[in-house]
Enzyme design. Structure first.
Site, short mmCIF file in Angstrom:
data_model
loop_
_atom_site.label_atom_id
_atom_site.label_comp_id
_atom_site.label_asym_id
_atom_site.label_seq_id
_atom_site.Cartn_x
_atom_site.Cartn_y
_atom_site.Cartn_z
N GLU A 97 0.82 -1.22 0.00
CA GLU A 97 0.00 0.00 0.00
C GLU A 97 0.85 1.27 0.00
O GLU A 97 0.72 2.14 0.86
CB GLU A 97 -0.94 0.00 1.21
CG GLU A 97 -1.95 -1.13 1.15
CD GLU A 97 -3.09 -1.04 2.15
OE1 GLU A 97 -4.14 -1.63 1.90
OE2 GLU A 97 -2.93 -0.36 3.18
N GLU A 139 -5.64 -8.17 -1.22
CA GLU A 139 -6.31 -7.98 0.07
C GLU A 139 -7.75 -7.61 -0.18
O GLU A 139 -8.04 -6.80 -1.07
CB GLU A 139 -5.69 -6.84 0.89
CG GLU A 139 -4.38 -7.16 1.54
CD GLU A 139 -3.92 -6.06 2.49
OE1 GLU A 139 -4.76 -5.41 3.12
OE2 GLU A 139 -2.70 -5.86 2.56
C1 BG6 Z 1 -4.48 -2.92 4.66
C2 BG6 Z 1 -3.16 -3.35 5.18
O1 BG6 Z 1 -4.56 -1.57 4.84
O2 BG6 Z 1 -5.63 -3.32 5.29
C3 BG6 Z 1 -3.19 -4.43 6.22
O3 BG6 Z 1 -2.27 -3.70 4.14
C4 BG6 Z 1 -4.40 -4.20 7.12
O4 BG6 Z 1 -1.97 -4.43 6.91
C5 BG6 Z 1 -5.65 -4.32 6.28
O5 BG6 Z 1 -4.46 -5.03 8.22
C6 BG6 Z 1 -6.94 -4.18 7.04
O6 BG6 Z 1 -6.91 -3.03 7.82
P1 BG6 Z 1 -7.19 -3.08 9.37
O7 BG6 Z 1 -6.89 -1.73 9.85
O8 BG6 Z 1 -8.61 -3.47 9.51
O9 BG6 Z 1 -6.27 -4.11 9.93
#
Ligand code: BG6
Length: 479
Positions: free
Chosen positions: A175, A377
């Protein structure tokens, strides 16, 4: 309905959010190791000096450092074809700036990679996932300093040479575009403009440092691509972006132009540089209007031009709306800003759920770059609970994932070259934004709680069995 043959179904994690073992195997201190836990409403804190009696979630996380074999066996049971994980820089170079790598750290990941290969799971490695060595924050203020590039490349060289023949897919920075927002300063670049105890969500921001840091990361990424190809021509190196799909709140042209400008900055600037090998023109106007001066060394343009990435990856969780109306309130909980979309529902953390936005974005990305795409993701953070019969019935997560997979399939039918899908936090882990365990994404429940209790035992959720079937049928059976 089925996905292309050889589609990479899998899951994704990051070292600092699941490994624990923060001082084992010679590991040094990473930026997340000095962050306390938080909640959906109370920000986690950055404490450069560790406080006695305070709980630090990354220190033990979910103890994957000691249980990775068990975890990978569970991923294999679901039928994973790919596992995206990150290598903790501080396991390989504890301070970040040593010349020689730490053999114990290299061995740990070698064993983890071998474990994946044993089950026919293709590793995808994020080289830097939100964990700058804290020593480099103190020494140089993280990526604000150009000397970070050499340290990063030394890290790349150590892992590119060591895992040659075992790993094919690499991502240079997780990211990377998070640093176009104040939140990414510390999270992604290890920049702390004032060393004092502070709220993670309310840091002292210096946009110039962040954009200078991004320039250093672009140069580092381009040089890493070249190095990877020199070491092994089979290596494929990708960028990794937050895709924060946004829509104009109304068809008022004023809203449209604001939406385009925000989209340029958030969604396209970094990937334009990394995919096309040069800065886009619109960012020069943004720098001028915002008094940002980025220092570039002679030759940097050539480095960028020589190191475009081989493929594109992104995270996708939510979308938002943009408006020129300054009086409209920004979305509560939507950490990427924007105003709420009246047509969408939100998660318990205020992230607006928008599967069609994924199809829309995949088309935009493909139209723009014509490079293979992976969604690395995606997922729903939710408060899961164990029922009296010991089950975790996360049908809301299944609904979320199903609708996103359906839209990915639509994108494939639209002609997008989509290669894989690795939903986030395939096993419950620590939240990056809030530092809590309560925000769970996994197919596997981990008995670890925010007060530090729990025996780390693993338990399959309903979504575990559902996802197994999805993979078995290559996305045909989503019921
Ligand atoms: C992304 C990141 O922003 O989202 C992860 O690459 C992160 O590291 C994921 O965990 C989900 O976000 P969060 O804040 O719910 O853990």
């Amino acid at each position: 309905m089925s996905f292309p043959k050889g589609f990479y179904w899998g899951g994704a994690t990051a070292a600092n959010q699941l490994e624990g073992g923060w001082q084992e195997g010679g590991k040094g201190v990473s930026c997340p190791d000095i962050c306390t836990g938080g909640t959906a409403t109370v920000s986690k804190r950055i404490t450069p000096v560790l406080e006695e009696g305070t709980f630090y979630p990354s220190h033990d996380a979910i103890d994957h450092y000691h249980r990775y074999k068990e975890d990978i066996a569970l991923f294999a049971q679901m039928g994973f074809k790919m596992y995206r994980f990150s290598i903790a820089w501080t396991r390989i170079f504890p301070n970040g700036d040593e010349e020689q790598p730490n053999e114990e750290g290299l061995k740990f990941y070698e064993s983890l990679i071998d474990e994946c290969l044993k089950y026919g799971i293709e590793p995808m490695v994020t080289i830097s996932h939100y964990e700058v060595p804290f020593h480099l924050t103190k020494k140089w203020n993280g990526w604000a300093d150009r000397r970070m590039i050499d340290c990063y490349l030394n890290f790349c060289k150590a892992i590119f040479t060591r895992y040659k023949g075992k790993v094919k897919y690499w991502l240079t920075f997780n990211e990377i575009n998070s640093a176009t927002t104040p939140m990414g300063g510390f999270l992604s670049q290890g920049i702390l403009n004032e060393i004092k105890t502070m709220d993670f969500m309310d840091q002292v921001d210096n946009p110039n440092n962040r954009f200078q840091g991004l320039h250093h990361q672009f140069v580092a990424s381009a040089l890493a691509v070249k190095m990877a190809h020199d070491i092994d021509p089979n290596y494929q190196v990708g960028c990794m972006q937050i895709m924060a799909t946004s829509y104009a709140l109304t068809c008022n042209p004023e809203d449209e132009i604001v939406n385009q400008q925000k989209g340029h900055l958030m969604n396209w600037f970094c990937s334009d540089v990394q995919c096309r090998g040069k800065y886009p023109n619109y960012i020069k106007r943004y720098f001028k209007d915002n008094n940002i001066t980025v220092h570039m060394e002679p030759g940097d343009d050539d480095i960028l031009a020589a190191g475009p990435v081989d493929f594109y990856t992104c995270s996708y969780y939510m979308s938002n709306c943009q408006t020129a109306d300054k009086f409209k309130e920004s979305g509560k909980g939507n950490i990427l800003g924007g105003v709420p979309n009246p047509y969408l529902k939100a998660s318990d953390w205020g992230w607006q759920i928008d599967p069609i936005g994924l199809r829309y974005s995949l088309n935009e990305i493909w139209d723009r770059y014509q490079k293979p795409i992976f969604v690395v993701e995606n997922g729903l953070g939710a408060y899961d609970k164990i029922d009296e019969d010991g089950k975790v019935c996360d049908d809301y997560r299944i609904d979320y994932l199903r609708s996103h997979i359906q839209q990915m399939h639509e994108a494939v039918l639209d002609g997008v070259d989509l290669r894989g899908y690795t939903p986030w936090g395939c096993i419950d882990l620590v939240s990056a934004s809030t530092g809590e365990m309560a925000k769970r994404y996994g197919f596997i429940f981990v008995e670890r709680y925010d007060d530090g209790t729990g025996d780390f035992s693993r338990r399959k959720k309903e979504s575990f069995y559902w996802y197994k079937k999805v993979i078995e049928t290559n996305g045909e059976d989503l019921d």
